[in-house]
Scaffold this motif. Structure first.
Motif, short mmCIF file in Angstrom:
data_model
loop_
_atom_site.label_atom_id
_atom_site.label_comp_id
_atom_site.label_asym_id
_atom_site.label_seq_id
_atom_site.Cartn_x
_atom_site.Cartn_y
_atom_site.Cartn_z
N TYR A 104 0.81 -1.21 0.00
CA TYR A 104 0.00 0.00 0.00
C TYR A 104 0.85 1.27 0.00
O TYR A 104 0.52 2.26 -0.65
CB TYR A 104 -0.92 0.02 1.23
CG TYR A 104 -1.95 -1.08 1.25
CD1 TYR A 104 -2.70 -1.38 0.12
CD2 TYR A 104 -2.17 -1.83 2.39
CE1 TYR A 104 -3.64 -2.39 0.14
CE2 TYR A 104 -3.12 -2.84 2.42
CZ TYR A 104 -3.85 -3.12 1.29
OH TYR A 104 -4.78 -4.12 1.31
N GLN A 151 3.47 1.96 -1.40
CA GLN A 151 4.16 2.31 -2.64
C GLN A 151 3.20 2.68 -3.77
O GLN A 151 3.63 2.97 -4.88
CB GLN A 151 5.07 1.15 -3.06
CG GLN A 151 6.38 1.21 -2.30
CD GLN A 151 7.11 -0.11 -2.28
OE1 GLN A 151 6.52 -1.18 -2.35
NE2 GLN A 151 8.42 -0.05 -2.19
N VAL A 152 1.91 2.68 -3.47
CA VAL A 152 0.93 2.94 -4.53
C VAL A 152 1.06 4.35 -5.08
O VAL A 152 1.06 4.55 -6.30
CB VAL A 152 -0.50 2.70 -4.01
CG1 VAL A 152 -1.51 3.08 -5.07
CG2 VAL A 152 -0.68 1.25 -3.62
N THR A 153 1.24 5.34 -4.20
CA THR A 153 1.28 6.73 -4.68
C THR A 153 2.46 6.94 -5.62
O THR A 153 2.35 7.66 -6.61
CB THR A 153 1.37 7.72 -3.52
OG1 THR A 153 2.11 7.12 -2.47
CG2 THR A 153 -0.01 8.10 -3.02
N GLN A 154 3.60 6.29 -5.31
CA GLN A 154 4.76 6.39 -6.19
C GLN A 154 4.43 5.93 -7.60
O GLN A 154 4.84 6.51 -8.58
CB GLN A 154 5.85 5.44 -5.70
CG GLN A 154 6.74 5.97 -4.62
CD GLN A 154 7.94 5.05 -4.52
OE1 GLN A 154 8.67 4.87 -5.48
NE2 GLN A 154 8.12 4.45 -3.36
N ASP A 199 1.43 5.60 -8.97
CA ASP A 199 0.37 6.36 -9.61
C ASP A 199 0.93 7.40 -10.56
O ASP A 199 0.32 7.75 -11.57
CB ASP A 199 -0.49 7.05 -8.53
CG ASP A 199 -1.93 6.58 -8.59
OD1 ASP A 199 -2.28 5.94 -9.60
OD2 ASP A 199 -2.68 6.86 -7.64
N ALA A 200 2.12 7.91 -10.24
CA ALA A 200 2.72 8.97 -11.03
C ALA A 200 3.41 8.45 -12.29
O ALA A 200 3.80 9.23 -13.14
CB ALA A 200 3.72 9.73 -10.16
N ILE A 233 -3.40 1.66 -11.97
CA ILE A 233 -3.46 1.04 -10.65
C ILE A 233 -4.86 0.45 -10.51
O ILE A 233 -5.85 1.18 -10.50
CB ILE A 233 -3.21 2.08 -9.54
CG1 ILE A 233 -1.85 2.75 -9.73
CG2 ILE A 233 -3.31 1.43 -8.17
CD1 ILE A 233 -0.66 1.84 -9.58
N LYS A 286 -7.53 -1.55 -8.32
CA LYS A 286 -7.80 -1.97 -6.95
C LYS A 286 -8.81 -3.11 -7.00
O LYS A 286 -9.87 -2.98 -7.60
CB LYS A 286 -8.33 -0.81 -6.13
CG LYS A 286 -7.25 0.21 -5.88
CD LYS A 286 -7.76 1.53 -5.40
CE LYS A 286 -6.62 2.53 -5.45
NZ LYS A 286 -7.02 3.80 -6.03
N GLY A 327 -3.25 3.82 4.01
CA GLY A 327 -3.62 4.55 2.80
C GLY A 327 -5.10 4.48 2.49
O GLY A 327 -5.53 4.87 1.40
N TYR A 346 -6.84 1.85 1.98
CA TYR A 346 -7.20 0.74 1.08
C TYR A 346 -8.01 -0.35 1.77
O TYR A 346 -9.06 -0.75 1.28
CB TYR A 346 -5.95 0.16 0.42
CG TYR A 346 -5.26 1.17 -0.46
CD1 TYR A 346 -5.83 1.55 -1.68
CD2 TYR A 346 -4.09 1.77 -0.07
CE1 TYR A 346 -5.23 2.50 -2.47
CE2 TYR A 346 -3.47 2.72 -0.86
CZ TYR A 346 -4.05 3.09 -2.06
OH TYR A 346 -3.46 4.03 -2.84
#
Lengths: 317, 520
Positions: free
Chosen positions: B250, B252-255, B257-258, B264, B266, B308, B310
């Motif tokens: 979880y 590392q998801v924002t990294q 996303d970019a 991504i 879910k 996060g 999730y």
């Protein structure tokens, strides 16, 4: 150094390795858990299946019986089957040995080629800006966590510039040497960096000590050049303590570089050890640890040989 | 007219060809789906079963022509209602990837091979329930069960079918099948390099065609790269060296996303996190007041937030995906004051260090989670903090690998935080019935045993649902376990991959890869 000595040393290692194996076997079986627990983790495994496996793997027998069986089999070259993969232990290890030797060997050579000259340079130019620079780099190398350095290099070379692969041993479908070297570069450099840092410090302090001794001063007083004094008279003696440290690290090659291999997805012994440990894969673990012990014994013998070569005063009978 | 245009549009988009590169976070032990210690991601592209769960966790036919039910006559009950017979009608157009035909003899052989005591398989579940199998013709398999087994679909023949012609008389423990399984699936194993990768390539004999008659699969190859370090997995996604990975932590998801070109996804999975009490442990844990205090003290939404957002807070062990998930169980909303009041009333008085005690027993416990699991370790911190606020001390006691598992099954813990993932028709008795295989906490309750027995020995969906609903109420009353969150799995996948449908069950996201394609 003669052949007799070598034979004596070799024979002497047999009871040593046997004792080590008994210890390792005991410790392994004392550790909590058995290979069965991996299977029990799955909600769809039945107790009957577990019992059947226990009998099939010989884990239902008393420990002394298991140990005797293991020793006799091991000595006769029958290293058994992995519990995790059901493949022969020898195959399992042989496949992982080459990548580890390649990675460990190249970083070892690299480190040696850099560390010794750096250490000498540092000692000869003591308290100069060169010395301070090298010292600074060494401390950086000693204190920087391998995984952090690896991440940074991967980010730079693989994500930003895209010039080196971030992990693995080969591009799939490409088994060429240049491809292998490209994959080897980052992990080997990172592994070497940590060794260079340590070894160059040893080299420096050993050299500093030797350079302050009377015979070096005498040599200088006789009018020998700085170069000759350092390389002909001082270096040999300064190398002896360094050899001990380096030889011990040499045994470490076979033990594998667990962190580096994991970060770079390098298919070596270190990762095999972790997976086998997590699964309590006794046959593979015993073989790996015996191999590690054997490497340690061999590198000790090699260190003794290297002492004799470096210092003619040392003789073995 | 309009539908014609749409059809054309989708048809041109689905090109054949291309290689998809997938990152796996674990080192594969064996490719035999019955003996692996992992979920069979690679295996699912190669080996097919008679049935498979779809994206909604409903069974659909694969090698069978229909899902057997009482209604369609596929399942018949014996006169006394204690046994059942399942008749599978098999597809006639299926071939193994070596070109040999697939028949009912393979189905019978699969059962015999798995039942064989010499085969040290991990997943033998369901093989004991079968009395005999007859094969009246090459495309009919009649399976006689010793009992009424409503979970028949989640076991044996759904995992996969063995090829009789290739395996008869072989030692399945060591056979080359474990490296190169022979299946009927869309792909076959081309190369397996241990510790490095598996390449699967198009099976030329694959039986499935798309609606326009194009032979499936669309993809030429799938490459599974083994990358044990999760940071490196993310790096490989960013550098374009892999195009997909199915369990992103979880944090590392924002990294990711970019990253341009990365989707991504879910995916709700049939999995939940829970805090269990060891009934063989400290005596105070057998006091319902203490367990209830735990339940009121744990801030589930704080845990969700720490991860996060999730995972979703959960009140019962049957996840909301299922119709039998009961919304009216006894609930324990976050209320530290109530937790304190409960403990006060039960006589647990705070000591000088703030930790409560009664009759000399301090409320101080060891809390076990699997070491190295970032998500669980984070939740553990939140739980420790929550309980400290009501005067209960939790000391982390994290373990890895076998040490963790042994503690879990033999009760080497006081309280324990972890998760379960189940099949599409979960059997809860393994977790909560007296002596259940996964009931390491030593919990035992006669009423719960009876309700689970009723739910797991009937084919009547109404009876089953009622029993499961009642079971949840009783379980939340007894509180041997606190359900904390139901989980999402996060899949990172290139936006070039078309027709990708995630799967919520333990049959993995790769259960139907034949229609996946790469946009050029």
């Amino acid at each position: 150094m003669n052949l007799n000595y070598l034979i004596k040393r070799t024979l002497g290692t047999i009871p040593l390795l046997l004792g080590v194996s008994l210890l390792l076997f005991g410790v392994l079986h004392l550790a909590p858990g058995t290979p069965m627990d991996v299977y029990a983790d799955n909600p769809s495994v039945s107790q009957e299946a577990l019992d059947q496996m226990k009998v099939a793997l010989g884990l239902d027998q008393p420990l002394p019986v298991q140990y005797t069986k293991w020793v006799t089999a091991f000595v006769s070259g029958e290293w058994g089957y992995s519990i995790r993969t059901a493949r022969p232990v020898t195959t399992e290890i042989a496949e992982r040995l080459w990548p580890t030797v390649l990675l460990g060997g190249s970083s070892f050579l690299l480190a040696l080629l850099v560390a010794v000259p750096l250490g000498i340079l540092s000692a000869v130019r003591r308290y100069s800006s060169v010395d301070y620079g090298i010292t600074f780099m060494s401390f950086l190398g000693i204190s920087m966590p391998v995984f952090w350095l690896a991440l940074m290099l991967q980010l730079l070379f693989s994500v930003h510039w895209r010039i080196l692969p971030s992990a693995g041993m080969q591009t799939i479908g490409d088994g060429s040497l240049p491809d292998l070297l490209r994959h080897l570069l980052m992990p080997a450099l990172i592994l070497a960096f940590a060794s260079v840092a340590g070894w160059s410090r040893y080299m420096r302090s050993s050299m500093v000590e030797v350079l302050s001794q009377d015979y070096v001063r005498t040599a200088k007083a006789k009018g020998l050049t700085e170069r000759k004094v350092v390389y002909r008279h001082a270096l040999r003696n300064a190398l002896i303590p360094v050899i001990t440290v380096v030889a011990l690290d040499f045994a470490g090659i076979l033990a594998g570089a667990v962190i580096t291999e994991t970060i770079f997805a390098w298919p070596g012994i270190g990762r095999l050890f972790i997976e086998s440990m997590n699964g309590r894969d006794y046959p593979v673990l015993m073989a790996l640890m015996m191999l590690g012990s054997f490497a340690l014994v061999v590198s000790n013998v090699l260190a003794d040989l290297a002492y004799a070569a470096a210092d003619p005063r040392i003789r073995y009978d | 007219m309009l539908s014609g245009v749409l059809l054309c549009g989708t048809a041109t988009a689905q090109q054949r060809g291309g290689t998809l590169t997938v990152g796996l976070s674990y080192d594969i032990d064996t490719l035999n789906v019955y003996s692996t210690g992992y979920l069979g991601d690679v295996q699912a592209t190669v080996v097919e079963g008679l049935l498979a769960p779809d994206k909604n966790a409903n069974y659909v036919p694969v090698l069978a022509t229909a899902v057997p039910t009482l209604k369609n006559g596929g399942i018949k009950l014996s006169a006394d209602g204690k046994k059942m017979t399942i008749t599978y009608k098999l597809r006639r157009d299926v071939k193994w990837s070596d070109g040999k035909p697939f028949t009912s003899a393979d189905v019978k052989f699969t059962w015999e091979a798995i039942k064989n005591p010499k085969f040290t398989a991990e997943s033998k579940d369901g093989s004991d329930d079968i009395e005999s199998i007859t094969t009246p013709d090459a495309y009919t398999a009649v399976v006689n069960y010793k009992r009424v087994a409503p979970d028949y679909a989640s076991t044996l023949f759904t995992f996969g079918i063995f090829p009789k012609h290739a395996l008869e008389g072989k030692d399945l423990n060591t056979d080359v099948y474990n490296e190169k399984p022979l299946g009927t699936g869309p792909f076959k194993v081309k190369e397996f390099r241990r510790g490095q990768y598996v390449i699967v390539e198009r099976n030329p004999y694959y039986w499935r065609k798309d609606s326009k008659g194009v032979q499936l699969p669309y993809l030429d190859q799938i490459v599974f790269k083994i990358i044990p370090d999760s940071n490196t997995l993310v790096t490989q996604l960013k550098s374009g060296e892999i195009q997909m990975t199915s369990s992103v932590p979880y944090a590392q998801v924002t990294q990711l996303d970019a990253v341009p070109g990365m989707n991504i996804v879910k995916n709700n999975v049939l999995s939940w996190q829970h805090l269990d009490f060891n009934f063989k442990g400290p005596a105070s844990l057998r006091d319902l007041n203490v367990r209830q205090a735990f339940a009121y003290a744990i801030n589930k939404s704080a845990i969700s937030k720490a991860l996060g957002g999730y995972p979703v807070p959960l009140d019962t062990v049957v996840v909301p995906v299922f119709a039998a998930s009961n919304k009216n169980v006894p609930k324990y909303p976050y209320d530290p004051a109530k937790a304190r009041a409960l403990l006060d009333a039960a006589g647990y008085k705070p000591g000088p260090d703030g930790i409560r005690a009664k009759n000399g027993e301090r409320l101080s416990y060891k809390i076990l989670v699997q070491a190295g699991r970032a998500n669980d370790e984070l939740a553990q911190q939140v739980i420790i903090g929550s309980l400290k606020a009501v005067g209960i001390e939790l000391v982390p006691d994290n373990k890895t690998g076998v040490a963790f598992r042994e503690a879990r099954y033999k009760g080497g813990y006081d309280v324990f935080y972890s998760g379960w993932i189940t099949s599409a028709d979960p059997v809860y008795s393994v977790f909560f019935k007296t002596g259940g295989v996964n009931n390491g906490q030593g919990f035992s309750n006669a009423r719960i045993d009876a309700l689970l027995d009723r739910a797991e020995n009937t084919l009547d969906p109404d009876i089953q649902k009622k029993a499961l609903m009642d079971f949840q109420v009783e379980l939340m009353r007894q509180l041997p376990t606190i359900p904390v969150t139901s989980n999402l799995s996060v899949i990172a996948v290139t936006d070039k991959l078309g027709n990708f449908v995630p799967n919520p069950t333990n049959m993995t996201n790769f259960v139907d890869t034949s229609r996946w394609y790469l946009k050029k």
